[in-house]
Structure formats: C-alpha cells, structure tokens
Design a protein around this motif. Structure first.
Motif, PDB file in Angstrom:
ATOM      1  N   PRO A 198       4.333  -5.909  16.077  1.00 31.45           N
ATOM      2  CA  PRO A 198       4.887  -6.857  17.042  1.00 31.45           C
ATOM      3  C   PRO A 198       4.512  -8.315  16.796  1.00 31.45           C
ATOM      4  CG  PRO A 198       2.958  -5.806  17.966  1.00 31.45           C
ATOM      5  CD  PRO A 198       3.170  -5.182  16.611  1.00 31.45           C
ATOM      6  N   MET A 199       3.507  -8.557  15.951  1.00 31.23           N
ATOM      7  CA  MET A 199       2.985  -9.913  15.782  1.00 31.23           C
ATOM      8  C   MET A 199       3.249 -10.437  14.377  1.00 31.23           C
ATOM      9  SD  MET A 199       1.762 -10.266  18.796  1.00 31.23           S
ATOM     10  CE  MET A 199       0.977 -11.864  18.563  1.00 31.23           C
ATOM     11  N   PRO A 200       3.377 -11.749  14.216  1.00 24.92           N
ATOM     12  CA  PRO A 200       3.422 -12.325  12.872  1.00 24.92           C
ATOM     13  C   PRO A 200       2.154 -11.949  12.103  1.00 24.92           C
ATOM     14  CG  PRO A 200       4.002 -13.972  14.533  1.00 24.92           C
ATOM     15  CD  PRO A 200       3.497 -12.779  15.274  1.00 24.92           C
TER      16      PRO A 200
ATOM     17  N   GLY B 173      -8.128 -11.256  25.368  1.00 26.57           N
ATOM     18  CA  GLY B 173      -7.238 -11.419  24.237  1.00 26.57           C
ATOM     19  C   GLY B 173      -6.740 -10.081  23.730  1.00 26.57           C
ATOM     20  N   PHE B 174      -5.963 -10.153  22.642  1.00 23.51           N
ATOM     21  CA  PHE B 174      -5.378  -8.960  22.024  1.00 23.51           C
ATOM     22  C   PHE B 174      -5.553  -9.030  20.514  1.00 23.51           C
ATOM     23  CE2 PHE B 174      -3.352  -8.589  26.085  1.00 23.51           C
ATOM     24  CZ  PHE B 174      -2.988  -7.253  26.215  1.00 23.51           C
ATOM     25  N   HIS B 175      -5.536  -7.859  19.897  1.00 21.91           N
ATOM     26  CA  HIS B 175      -5.585  -7.805  18.436  1.00 21.91           C
ATOM     27  C   HIS B 175      -4.819  -6.581  17.950  1.00 21.91           C
ATOM     28  CE1 HIS B 175      -8.587  -4.521  18.451  1.00 21.91           C
ATOM     29  NE2 HIS B 175      -9.125  -5.151  19.467  1.00 21.91           N
ATOM     30  N   ILE B 176      -4.408  -6.629  16.695  1.00 24.82           N
ATOM     31  CA  ILE B 176      -3.785  -5.472  16.062  1.00 24.82           C
ATOM     32  C   ILE B 176      -4.863  -4.422  15.812  1.00 24.82           C
ATOM     33  CG2 ILE B 176      -2.601  -4.657  13.988  1.00 24.82           C
ATOM     34  CD1 ILE B 176      -0.830  -6.288  15.792  1.00 24.82           C
ATOM     35  N   VAL B 177      -4.545  -3.164  16.078  1.00 27.01           N
ATOM     36  CA  VAL B 177      -5.506  -2.080  15.892  1.00 27.01           C
ATOM     37  C   VAL B 177      -5.671  -1.784  14.403  1.00 27.01           C
ATOM     38  CG1 VAL B 177      -5.995   0.364  16.376  1.00 27.01           C
ATOM     39  CG2 VAL B 177      -4.957  -1.089  18.137  1.00 27.01           C
ATOM     40  N   MET B 178      -6.928  -1.648  13.972  1.00 29.46           N
ATOM     41  CA  MET B 178      -7.202  -1.314  12.579  1.00 29.46           C
ATOM     42  C   MET B 178      -6.496  -0.008  12.203  1.00 29.46           C
ATOM     43  SD  MET B 178      -9.163  -3.673  11.337  1.00 29.46           S
ATOM     44  CE  MET B 178     -10.235  -5.006  11.903  1.00 29.46           C
ATOM     45  N   SER B 179      -5.828   0.000  11.071  1.00 28.67           N
ATOM     46  CA  SER B 179      -5.111   1.164  10.541  1.00 28.67           C
ATOM     47  C   SER B 179      -3.874   1.532  11.365  1.00 28.67           C
ATOM     48  CB  SER B 179      -6.030   2.398  10.435  1.00 28.67           C
ATOM     49  OG  SER B 179      -7.153   2.118   9.626  1.00 28.67           O
ATOM     50  N   GLN B 180      -3.521   0.709  12.362  1.00 26.70           N
ATOM     51  CA  GLN B 180      -2.339   0.976  13.182  1.00 26.70           C
ATOM     52  C   GLN B 180      -1.610  -0.346  13.469  1.00 26.70           C
ATOM     53  OE1 GLN B 180      -1.368   4.178  15.224  1.00 26.70           O
ATOM     54  NE2 GLN B 180      -3.341   4.726  16.102  1.00 26.70           N
ATOM     55  N   PRO B 181      -0.886  -0.886  12.516  1.00 27.28           N
ATOM     56  CA  PRO B 181      -0.264  -2.208  12.701  1.00 27.28           C
ATOM     57  C   PRO B 181       0.815  -2.246  13.773  1.00 27.28           C
ATOM     58  CG  PRO B 181       0.511  -1.159  10.669  1.00 27.28           C
ATOM     59  CD  PRO B 181      -0.629  -0.327  11.179  1.00 27.28           C
ATOM     60  N   ARG B 182       1.257  -1.089  14.286  1.00 27.69           N
ATOM     61  CA  ARG B 182       2.263  -1.092  15.358  1.00 27.69           C
ATOM     62  C   ARG B 182       1.626  -1.165  16.748  1.00 27.69           C
ATOM     63  NH1 ARG B 182       5.179   2.813  16.564  1.00 27.69           N
ATOM     64  NH2 ARG B 182       4.066   4.561  15.590  1.00 27.69           N
ATOM     65  N   LEU B 183       0.288  -1.198  16.803  1.00 25.25           N
ATOM     66  CA  LEU B 183      -0.394  -1.202  18.086  1.00 25.25           C
ATOM     67  C   LEU B 183      -1.056  -2.541  18.370  1.00 25.25           C
ATOM     68  CD1 LEU B 183      -2.286   2.235  18.296  1.00 25.25           C
ATOM     69  CD2 LEU B 183       0.101   1.711  18.825  1.00 25.25           C
ATOM     70  N   LEU B 184      -0.942  -2.982  19.616  1.00 28.77           N
ATOM     71  CA  LEU B 184      -1.736  -4.099  20.122  1.00 28.77           C
ATOM     72  C   LEU B 184      -2.792  -3.531  21.066  1.00 28.77           C
ATOM     73  CD1 LEU B 184       0.573  -7.119  21.127  1.00 28.77           C
ATOM     74  CD2 LEU B 184      -1.228  -7.067  19.390  1.00 28.77           C
ATOM     75  N   GLU B 185      -4.008  -4.033  20.947  1.00 28.42           N
ATOM     76  CA  GLU B 185      -5.089  -3.630  21.840  1.00 28.42           C
ATOM     77  C   GLU B 185      -5.620  -4.855  22.565  1.00 28.42           C
ATOM     78  OE1 GLU B 185      -9.498  -1.444  21.726  1.00 28.42           O
ATOM     79  OE2 GLU B 185      -8.337  -1.716  19.876  1.00 28.42           O
ATOM     80  N   GLY B 186      -5.726  -4.767  23.869  1.00 26.20           N
ATOM     81  CA  GLY B 186      -6.243  -5.866  24.661  1.00 26.20           C
ATOM     82  C   GLY B 186      -7.471  -5.455  25.446  1.00 26.20           C
TER      83      GLY B 186
END
Length: 484
Positions: free
Chosen positions: A311-313, A344-357
């Motif tokens: 979801p993120m650049p 804040g939020f970040h991309i989950v390691m090993s899961q680029p389709r997930l955002l974790e906040g």
C-alpha cells in the motif's frame, strides 16, 4: 527435636512432588520444561486461555503469520531467546531503520531530512544511559535534557520541535509500556542485551521459540513436545489457598478443586493487581502487595491492515505522525480523540502487503471499547488527514485488545516512581512464600518479576527457569540432608 529437622527423610521427591504452574506463557513453559529436564514428573500447567503462549500469540494472517503480542527479540548478547535460536536460521536482524522513518505533519507537510537529522538526535540523546540513575521520573529527565539541547541551537522552529518531541515521547512510551514517561521511574535497573534491538522472526513468528523450548514438531501445531499431557487449557483459577504448611488448595472457576505441593504463579501483573484480594487466601504479605501496587502494567496495542498489493511507496516503509497544535486541539474535541496516541505505521517484515500500527496508553484502552468498524474508520481518516497520497481500503483488518482480556489486563510492566517511594520492585514480586523449613510453596514468575529484563520474553523465560531451579535446589538440598 526442632520443628524443621532436615535429617528426617522427606516425604516428597522429584518423582512425587505435585507442581502446578498457573499460566502457559514463556515463564510457565520455561518453568515446566526445565522441571521435566531436572527429573520432576508431576508437573501440571493450568492455562485460562484456549491456547498456550500467554502474551506470545502468533496467528495466521496475510501471506504467513503475525504476532499479536511479543514480536521482536530485543538484543543478542546475553539474550536467552536469541542464544536459543541464533543458529537455526529463523531470525534476522532488522538493522538501522531510523534513517528510513518519515515524519509527516497533520498539514501533510513532510519534515525535511535536514530538520529530522537535527532534532531526532537531540531527542534520542535525551534518554539516560543504561547505567544512569536519577531521582524522579523519566519524563522529567528527558524533557529537561531535550529542551536544554534545543536552546543551544540557533533558528530552530520550536513548534516543530514540540511536535517531534511529543511524538518521540509517545514512541518511548510504547517501548516502556507506560501511559506517559512521567510515570516511569528514573532508576536504571533494566539491562539492555547488546546487539540489534529489533531481531525479527521472518515468516515464523515468536511461537517458534516456545516450540523450541517444548521440543515440539514445528509442522504439527497441536504437538506440545515434552509438555504433551501436562497442559490443561480453559482452566482459569479463582482461588489459591496457601494457608498453613501443608498442600496448597486451588479452586477453578468451574468449581473444580485441585491440590499441589508447590504452585508457580505466572499470571500477569495486571491480573495480580485486579484479582489478588480474591485470588489468594490468606492475603499476600505486605511486601508482595507493595510490589503489586508499586509496579505497573501498561497497554500497548497493534493494528494490522492487509491490502491486495503493497500500500505504500517503496521509500515509505515507516512513518510517524506529528500533530500541529491547532489540529491536535480540534482532534481532542472530536470523537476521534483516541487517534492522538497512534504513534505511526510500518510495513511488516516479510509481509509487504501489511501495514502495522501502534497505539498505547489510555487511548489504547479506550480504542478497545470501540467496534472494529469504528477503529478502522478512524485509522482511514488519519491516513487521509496526514498522507499526501491515497491509501486503498484494506481487504482485512485486525486490532489487539490486551487490556480488555481478563487473563492479561495489559501488555508489559515497568517500574514507577511510586515503587521507588515504597522501596519495592521486582525482587519483592519474585520472593517465594516458604514454610518454616524453607520449602517454597507459592512462587511467582513472569516478566514483571525480572529485576533486569522486565517487559521482555527473555526476561519472562529467565524467571521461569529461576523458579524451576529454586525447586530443584530445594529437593537437592533436602535429599542430601536426609542422607546424612
């Protein structure tokens, strides 16, 4: 004859002593597996949840798994978790992620790299060194140190400095587990394990560590390895009667009565705070109660959003929110006030389709009372408010509710200025309740009882081993005395 003559044969041995462990988190699993290794045979874990793991909870989500609770292995050198897994190709260093963090203001303005590199080191340097102790709260210390440093710089926008420092304090609260830094003690008892603080589990999850402790088959989720036959799920304890010097009597919520020679209680500090008055008969000693009252278990929750595509650049793997004062005042007067504590939020390691906040503190506890739809609506409003690009609607959403769960009542513990005033700490929580002969009858384990590694899985694990070794030492000592 003395009332405690260790030259007499003891009635119990490692083979016959009945040991009940309350809770199957890392402390409970560590205690049980160590006891079995030491030759104890009658070891029984009673778990209130319908799963093992406690505040380790790895579940399938997205392309593999996510950790709803403990997520990272904090440090390497001297970390018993890392030592157990370092050669098994199941963990990976995260490395320095600070350089990739974006700071975005509530007017969609991205903080410049130059300003970030000027202010963030001042915020980070405001934290005390590991060996440094001081009177008062951590909040007082870092606030004074940060603004003293800012005052030495020419032409710094104090409004932006305030926004960034407020965000920094919220992030530190998520590390401490506190509502604010002003409720965190300045006593520097915690000891960092050197190395990467964010060692992650790739696509394995923290459950990998528990399965290694149990020596269970990784491809068989129901297999508990050496603990097969020793764990009872959905077994919530309502009372522990430790009166007298004989066996302990336990009552389950379904009315079932159990007896034991030794009980190792690993329930969370939050459960102890809420239930100690009704849970223990007779009441716990004053020193134990001072520790339970003086220490605190905070609330840190997570959000997981799954998208059909990343979801993120690519240059936005991690972003934090900075609130302009006028926008923050407006937010506080709205139904979305709780969003202030989303760090804040970040991309989950090993899961680029997930955002974790992440969200912590009082607002995290309030968030737990909302419906999932209300929470997601708030987060999507937050994205629209801050981000200079559109984020699609997720195909799946998940949030944690650690405080609402009566078997946890929070996330992890920290030491408070009140604990300092009461002159108490994890050492009082750790102290076993023994009979006149020194037999440990009621023992306590769990991350909150760790003097130097509280709030961590490796700390919890160490406390489980500590209590198992305490029993092993008692039976070794007693056996030698009976042979004299």
């Amino acid at each position: 004859m003395s009332t405690c003559d260790l030259s007499l044969p003891i009635l119990k041995t490692r083979h016959t002593a009945r040991i009940v462990i309350i809770g199957s988190g890392p402390a409970g699993v560590a205690a049980a597996t160590r006891l079995l290794e030491q030759g104890f045979q009658n070891v029984r874990i009673l778990e209130a949840e319908n799963r093992i793991g406690g505040r380790i909870n790895t579940i399938p989500f997205g392309d593999n798994v996510v950790d709803l609770g403990a997520q990272w292995c904090h440090g390497e050198t001297g970390n018993v978790v890392y030592e157990k897994v370092k050669d098994l190709n199941v963990v990976e260093r995260t490395g320095d992620i600070d350089s990739s963090v974006k700071f975005i203001r509530s007017n969609k303005q991205l903080l410049s790299e130059e300003l970030t590199k000027t202010l963030m080191p001042l915020a980070e340097d405001s934290m005390p060194d590991e060996s440094e102790e001081f009177e008062g709260s951590l909040g007082d210390y870092v606030t004074n140190k940060f603004w003293q440093a800012v005052g030495k710089l020419p032409n710094v926008d104090r409004k932006i400095a305030t926004e960034l420092f407020d965000q920094f304090k919220k992030s530190e609260c998520s590390y401490e587990g506190s509502d604010t830094l002003f409720e965190v003690s300045g006593k520097g008892d915690y000891e960092d394990c050197k190395g990467d603080m964010l060692v992650h589990w790739r696509d394995n999850g923290y459950k990998t560590f528990l399965r290694l402790l149990m020596n269970s088959k990784q491809d068989q989720p129901e297999d508990l390895g050496v603990l097969n036959g020793h764990v009872e799920l959905n077994k919530r304890i309502s009372q522990i009667n430790w009166e007298g010097a004989g066996e302990l009597r336990l009552r389950c919520w379904n009315g079932e009565l159990l007896t034991a020679d030794h009980v190792i209680c690993t329930v969370s500090l939050g459960v102890l705070k809420e239930q100690h008055a009704s849970l223990f008969v007779p009441p716990l000693p004053a020193a134990k109660l001072r520790a339970i009252n003086g220490l605190k278990l905070g609330t840190v929750n997570k959000f997981f959003l799954e998208y059909t595509a990343p979801p993120m650049p690519k240059d936005w793997p991690y972003f934090n929110f900075l609130w302009l004062e006028k926008d923050l005042l407006e937010l506080r007067g709205s139904k979305r006030f709780w969003l202030e504590s989303v760090t804040g939020f970040h991309i989950v390691m090993s899961q680029p389709r997930l955002l974790e906040g992440w969200i912590n503190g009082e607002h995290a506890r309030y968030m737990e009372t909302l419906t999932e739809e209300e929470v997601l609506e708030g987060l999507e409003w937050l994205f629209r408010k801050f981000l200079p690009f559109d984020v699609p609607h997720p195909q799946r959403f998940l949030r944690t509710q650690w405080h609402s769960n009566p078997n946890f009542r929070g996330s992890y513990s920290f030491r408070t200025p009140l604990a300092d005033e009461l002159r108490t700490g994890p050492w009082d929580l750790e102290a076993p309740l023994v009979d006149v002969c020194g037999k440990p009858r009621l023992m306590f384990a769990g991350e909150a009882s760790s003097k130097t590694h509280f709030s961590t899985v490796h700390g919890a694990t160490e406390t489980g081993w500590r209590e198992a070794d305490r029993l092993n030492e008692y039976y070794s000592r007693s056996t030698k005395s009976s042979q004299i």
